[in-house]
Each structure stands twice: as structure tokens, then as C-alpha cells.
Scaffold this motif. Structure first.
Motif, PDB file in Angstrom:
ATOM      1  N   GLY A   2      32.295   2.978  43.838  1.00 14.84           N
ATOM      2  CA  GLY A   2      32.828   3.022  42.491  1.00 14.84           C
ATOM      3  C   GLY A   2      33.295   4.387  42.062  1.00 14.84           C
ATOM      4  O   GLY A   2      34.026   4.514  41.094  1.00 14.84           O
ATOM      5  N   GLY A   3      32.928   5.433  42.785  1.00 18.91           N
ATOM      6  CA  GLY A   3      33.338   6.771  42.406  1.00 18.91           C
ATOM      7  C   GLY A   3      34.700   7.169  42.939  1.00 18.91           C
ATOM      8  O   GLY A   3      35.242   8.189  42.565  1.00 18.91           O
ATOM      9  N   SER A   4      35.281   6.356  43.816  1.00 16.18           N
ATOM     10  CA  SER A   4      36.587   6.696  44.363  1.00 16.18           C
ATOM     11  C   SER A   4      37.686   5.986  43.577  1.00 16.18           C
ATOM     12  O   SER A   4      37.423   5.057  42.816  1.00 16.18           O
ATOM     13  CB  SER A   4      36.665   6.296  45.840  1.00 16.18           C
ATOM     14  N   ARG A   5      38.904   6.450  43.757  1.00 16.09           N
ATOM     15  CA  ARG A   5      40.030   5.819  43.075  1.00 16.09           C
ATOM     16  C   ARG A   5      40.124   4.357  43.516  1.00 16.09           C
ATOM     17  O   ARG A   5      40.169   4.057  44.687  1.00 16.09           O
ATOM     18  CB  ARG A   5      41.329   6.560  43.425  1.00 16.09           C
ATOM     19  N   GLY A  35      44.590   3.427  33.777  1.00 18.03           N
ATOM     20  CA  GLY A  35      44.714   4.743  33.166  1.00 18.03           C
ATOM     21  C   GLY A  35      44.743   5.821  34.223  1.00 18.03           C
ATOM     22  O   GLY A  35      44.719   5.546  35.411  1.00 18.03           O
ATOM     23  N   GLY A  36      44.836   7.061  33.773  1.00 19.26           N
ATOM     24  CA  GLY A  36      44.919   8.185  34.694  1.00 19.26           C
ATOM     25  C   GLY A  36      43.631   8.386  35.474  1.00 19.26           C
ATOM     26  O   GLY A  36      42.552   8.425  34.902  1.00 19.26           O
ATOM     27  N   ASP A  45      46.281  16.653  43.701  1.00 17.06           N
ATOM     28  CA  ASP A  45      46.222  15.186  43.659  1.00 17.06           C
ATOM     29  C   ASP A  45      47.513  14.637  43.038  1.00 17.06           C
ATOM     30  O   ASP A  45      47.563  14.290  41.863  1.00 17.06           O
ATOM     31  CB  ASP A  45      44.999  14.725  42.859  1.00 17.06           C
ATOM     32  N   ASP A  46      48.566  14.578  43.852  1.00 15.51           N
ATOM     33  CA  ASP A  46      49.870  14.129  43.346  1.00 15.51           C
ATOM     34  C   ASP A  46      49.834  12.697  42.821  1.00 15.51           C
ATOM     35  O   ASP A  46      50.428  12.389  41.786  1.00 15.51           O
ATOM     36  CB  ASP A  46      50.935  14.251  44.433  1.00 15.51           C
ATOM     37  N   VAL A  47      49.134  11.825  43.524  1.00 13.08           N
ATOM     38  CA  VAL A  47      49.039  10.425  43.080  1.00 13.08           C
ATOM     39  C   VAL A  47      48.290  10.344  41.758  1.00 13.08           C
ATOM     40  O   VAL A  47      48.717   9.662  40.824  1.00 13.08           O
ATOM     41  CB  VAL A  47      48.349   9.556  44.160  1.00 13.08           C
ATOM     42  N   THR A  51      49.500   9.115  37.854  1.00 11.64           N
ATOM     43  CA  THR A  51      48.874   8.105  36.991  1.00 11.64           C
ATOM     44  C   THR A  51      48.577   8.689  35.608  1.00 11.64           C
ATOM     45  O   THR A  51      48.697   7.982  34.605  1.00 11.64           O
ATOM     46  CB  THR A  51      47.573   7.535  37.604  1.00 11.64           C
ATOM     47  N   VAL A  52      48.222   9.970  35.560  1.00  6.76           N
ATOM     48  CA  VAL A  52      47.977  10.612  34.258  1.00  6.76           C
ATOM     49  C   VAL A  52      49.284  10.711  33.476  1.00  6.76           C
ATOM     50  O   VAL A  52      49.340  10.361  32.289  1.00  6.76           O
ATOM     51  CB  VAL A  52      47.329  12.006  34.437  1.00  6.76           C
TER      52      VAL A  52
END
Length: 67
Positions: A2-5, A35-36, A45-47, A51-52
Motif C-alpha cells: 500500500g505504500g507504493s504508487r 490525485g497526485g 519522479d517524472d510520472v 499526476t500532481v
């Protein structure tokens, strides 16, 4: 993880969003995620930064509808 994207927390966030909708809140995301989501170091962290940015743009679009 759960802590990863997109690591499995989506159902929990979906339940929170459902609660928010029930109480008349407007939920704004980036159009593809919840959300971001940025990981450290943020600068590389380009990805995540996309998202942000997408979330901020969606928030601005939403706010502009209230004029």
C-alpha cells in the motif's frame, strides 16, 4: 504494498471518496489516478510530478466552474 504508487490502496481511497460524495463533497483527481502521487526524491519522479500537475489543473478547472 500500500505504500507504493497504485500499490493496493485504491479500494480504501475509493471508500473514502464514496463517503465524501455521500456528504456532498467534490472529489478532484488527475483523471487517471486518485490525485497526485509523488515519491522521493520528488525532482526525479517524472510520472509522479505529472499526476500532481494534472491534479492541480483539474482542481483549477473545477474551481473555474463556480464563477
Amino acid at each position: 504494498m500500500g505504500g507504493s504508487r497504485n500499490g493496493g490502496q485504491e479500494f480504501t481511497i475509493q471508500a473514502i471518496h464514496s463517503w465524501m460524495h455521500i456528504h456532498g463533497m467534490i472529489v478532484v483527481g488527475d483523471g487517471a489516478h486518485f490525485g497526485g502521487i509523488v515519491t522521493k526524491p520528488m525532482e526525479s519522479d517524472d510520472v509522479g510530478l505529472k499526476t500532481v500537475r494534472d491534479t492541480v489543473n483539474m482542481l483549477c478547472d473545477t474551481l473555474s466552474r463556480f464563477r
